[in-house]
Write an enzyme that holds these catalytic residues in place. Structure first.
Site, PDB file in Angstrom:
ATOM      1  N   LYS A   1      43.139  46.212  44.625  1.00 16.54           N
ATOM      2  CA  LYS A   1      44.156  46.045  45.700  1.00 16.54           C
ATOM      3  C   LYS A   1      44.612  47.385  46.251  1.00 16.54           C
ATOM      4  O   LYS A   1      44.594  48.376  45.554  1.00 16.54           O
ATOM      5  CB  LYS A   1      45.354  45.273  45.144  1.00 16.54           C
ATOM      6  CG  LYS A   1      45.044  43.792  45.032  1.00 16.54           C
ATOM      7  CD  LYS A   1      46.288  43.024  44.555  1.00 16.54           C
ATOM      8  CE  LYS A   1      45.961  41.545  44.436  1.00 16.54           C
ATOM      9  NZ  LYS A   1      46.978  40.810  43.700  1.00 16.54           N
TER      10      LYS A   1
ATOM     11  N   ASP B   1      44.958  58.235  27.743  1.00 13.93           N
ATOM     12  CA  ASP B   1      44.146  59.432  27.551  1.00 13.93           C
ATOM     13  C   ASP B   1      44.954  60.639  28.012  1.00 13.93           C
ATOM     14  O   ASP B   1      45.289  60.747  29.192  1.00 13.93           O
ATOM     15  CB  ASP B   1      42.829  59.311  28.314  1.00 13.93           C
ATOM     16  CG  ASP B   1      41.908  58.286  27.668  1.00 13.93           C
ATOM     17  OD1 ASP B   1      41.582  58.454  26.483  1.00 13.93           O
ATOM     18  OD2 ASP B   1      41.533  57.300  28.337  1.00 13.93           O
TER      19      ASP B   1
HETATM   20 MN    MN Z   1      39.963  56.213  27.371  1.00  9.41          MN
END
Ligand code: MN
Length: 198
Positions: free
Chosen positions: A198, A50
């Site tokens: 984690k 994105d």
């Molecule tokens: Mn996305």
């Protein structure tokens, strides 16, 4: 409604903020003199990147299936998606099952950008360039640097954008940033480590 609220309407309609830890937006002010950008690696139903540029108080957004290239001869498809709040630039984590975009988000690269669209010596506001379907800018990221262009092709629902590296000193045809630098610039974690908390 303020312009920023109106711009984020689609973003908010798609999400249940009781379920997802994504930001609801509206709290962040533009941080500095330079607008920001962020590229988030997103393992949803399919893996994509994105690509988001700050403009008009929000992050204008495109989904780039293959991620950015540093090779100026490569044109990467960029599909426009809804505007995101500025706070989204710091979002890394998991979007729960059943929520929009369910999966894992990694901050793959972030930094500032410099708008390079001018009309004579007058800078064209980035939001205006995006509306007009063509913007050029210089990225100052941790992984990506130098000039890029986003250009719209087609109209209406057929509209697609192309993300292309400009031919400058930061161009590199022998390098694939997506492969060579896979991990988060915020935390150094891989997408798997983020998924596993984690
Ligand atoms: Mn996305």
């Amino acid at each position: 409604m303020s312009e920023e609220k109106e711009l984020l309407k689609r973003y908010r309609e798609k999400r249940d903020f009781k379920q997802t830890s994504e930001p609801s937006g509206g709290k962040a002010e533009s941080a500095g003199q330079r607008p920001i950008f962020v590229i988030q690696k997103h393992q949803a139903s399919t893996l994509h990147f994105d690509f988001r540029l700050e403009a008009d108080g929000v992050l204008k957004s495109w989904a780039v299936p293959k991620g950015p290239s540093t090779d100026p001869s490569v044109k990467r498809l960029a599909i426009p998606t809804e505007d995101h709040p500025l706070e989204y630039a710091g979002f890394e984590g998991n979007i729960p099952d059943g929520q929009y975009g369910a999966g894992t988000v990694e901050v793959w690269d972030t930094g500032t950008y410099r708008n390079t669209k001018f009309d004579g010596d007058q800078e064209i506001p980035p939001g205006k360039s995006i509306e007009d379907g063509h913007i050029t800018f210089q990225l100052e990221g941790k992984k990506l640097k130098g000039g890029y262009a986003l250009t719209r092709t087609g109209r209406g629902k057929e509209a697609r954008w192309l993300l292309v590296k400009m031919n400058d000193t930061e161009a590199n045809i022998e390098y694939d940033p997506v492969k060579e630098q896979p991990d988060s610039v915020l935390t150094g974690r891989s997408l798997e480590e983020i998924r596993e908390g984690k």
